[in-house]
Write an enzyme that holds these catalytic residues in place. Structure first.
Site, short mmCIF file in Angstrom:
data_model
loop_
_atom_site.label_atom_id
_atom_site.label_comp_id
_atom_site.label_asym_id
_atom_site.label_seq_id
_atom_site.Cartn_x
_atom_site.Cartn_y
_atom_site.Cartn_z
N SER A 86 -13.17 7.84 -20.80
CA SER A 86 -14.45 7.70 -20.01
C SER A 86 -15.39 6.56 -20.14
CB SER A 86 -14.89 9.10 -19.67
OG SER A 86 -15.78 9.21 -18.59
N ASP A 216 -7.20 13.06 -11.96
CA ASP A 216 -8.57 12.58 -12.26
C ASP A 216 -9.32 12.55 -11.05
OD1 ASP A 216 -10.95 11.89 -13.48
OD2 ASP A 216 -10.21 10.64 -15.00
N HIS A 244 -9.49 14.99 -15.59
CA HIS A 244 -10.44 13.93 -16.26
C HIS A 244 -10.29 14.08 -18.11
CE1 HIS A 244 -12.90 10.39 -16.95
NE2 HIS A 244 -14.06 11.39 -17.52
#
Length: 266
Positions: A86, A216, A244
Site C-alpha cells: 500500500s 481490493d 487490500h
C-alpha cells in the site's frame, strides 16, 4: 534454520502500509520462516509500537527512517527481498533509491509504485484520480493535530470503513485486531509535492515485481494493473479473492507468490 540450504534461504524485509505496523504481517512472517527464510518486519515511525508521535514526523524520509537504518545495517555481501504494501510503496522506493545494491528485488503488494521519470506526487495524485469520485467515507474521520498555527490533518479509519473497504474478506476477529492496533494516518502530501523523481541509477536499477489483490476496494484494482503495464515489472501476479490486506485474508497464497518471485529472479 537447521537443514536449510543457505543458497535458497532469502531475507525478506516487510514494509507495512499507512496506519499499520509490523503486526499486520503476523500470518505471513511465520509462513516464510517455516520455509527456511529470514524475515524482518519493521515499524515505520509513529506506526505499530514505534514510540514516535505523528506530530514528531515531518517528512516521508523521516517516516521511513527505521527502514533506512535497517538497510544501512545489511552487510555489503547480502541482498534482501524488499516487500512493500500500500502506502509503504513510497518507503520501499526511498530504500531502493538509497541502497539499490542491497536489494535483489522489490515486491509491491497492492501498492503505489513510482517510476524514475515522474515525481512521486504524480503517482500520489493518480491514486485519487482512479478512486471512485462518489465513494462514501463512512466513519472515516479527518482529525487536526500538531501545531495549532500550522495544523496538519490525520486520517483515522472507522470500524465500518475497515470492515467494508479494507478488510472485507477477513474474519471478525482479524478486523477487530485492526480496530485495536491501527494508528492515525498522515500521507505527507506537501512533502511529496516537493519531491523530485527517483533516479534511474538508484531506484530504477532495482528489479521490481507486483502483486495485484483482485478484490481490493481500497486501492483501485484498475490502477494496480495500470502500474504493472505503465511503470513496468519483471514479474506480475494476482491473488484471487484477496482484499487490500492479502497478508491477512490470503497469507498462504501470498507466501506462494513471494516464493515464486524469489525463486525466479533471485
Amino acid at each position: 534454520m537447521e537443514g536449510v540450504n543457505a543458497k535458497k534461504q532469502k531475507h525478506f524485509v516487510l514494509v507495512h502500509g499507512a496506519g499499520h505496523g509490523a503486526w499486520c504481517w503476523y500470518k505471513l512472517k511465520p509462513l516464510l520462516e517455516s520455509s527456511g527464510h529470514k524475515v524482518t518486519a519493521i515499524d515505520l515511525l509513529a506506526s505499530g509500537i514505534n514510540t514516535k508521535r505523528l506530530d514528531e514526523v515531518d517528512t516521508l524520509r523521516d517516516y521511513s527512517l527505521p527502514l533506512l537504518e535497517l538497510m544501512a545495517a545489511i552487510p555489503p555481501d547480502e541482498k534482501v527481498i524488499l516487500v512493500g504494501h500500500s502506502f509503504g510503496g513510497f518507503s520501499t522506493a526511498i530504500a531502493m533509491e538509497h541502497y539499490p545494491e542491497k536489494i535483489s528485488i522489490a515486491v509491491f503488494i497492492a501498492s503505489v509504485m513510482p517510476d524514475a521519470v515522474h515525481p512521486p506526487s504524480y503517482f500520489f495524485n493518480l491514486v485519487f484520480e482512479w478512486s471512485p469520485k462518489d465513494e462514501d467515507p463512512l466513519d472515516t474521520k479527518i482529525e487536526p493535530y500538531g501545531n495549532p498555527d500550522q495544523p496538519r490533518t490525520a486520517i483515522r479509519y472507522g470500524p465500518k470503513y475497515l470492515s467494508s473497504k479494507i478488510y472485507q474478506n477477513c474474519t471478525t476477529e482479524e478486523i477487530e485486531l485492526a480496530n485495536l492496533l491501527l494508528r492515525p494516518i498522515y500521507l505527507f502530501a506537501e512533502d511529496l509535492s516537493k519531491a523530485k523523481a527517483f533516479s534511474a541509477k538508484g531506484y530504477g536499477s532495482v528489479k521490481r515485481a507486483y502483486i495485484v489483490c483482485s478484490e481490493d476496494k481500497s486501492f483501485p484494482v484498475g490502477f494496480q494493473h495500470w502500474l504493472v503495464e505503465n511503470v513496468g515489472v519483471i514479474e506480475a501476479k494476482e491473488i484471487k479473492d484477496a482484499d487490500h490486506m492479502a497478508m491477512i485474508s490470503k497469507p498462504q497464497r501470498l507466501r506462494q507468490c513471494l516464493q515464486e518471485i524469489a525463486d525466479k529472479v533471485v
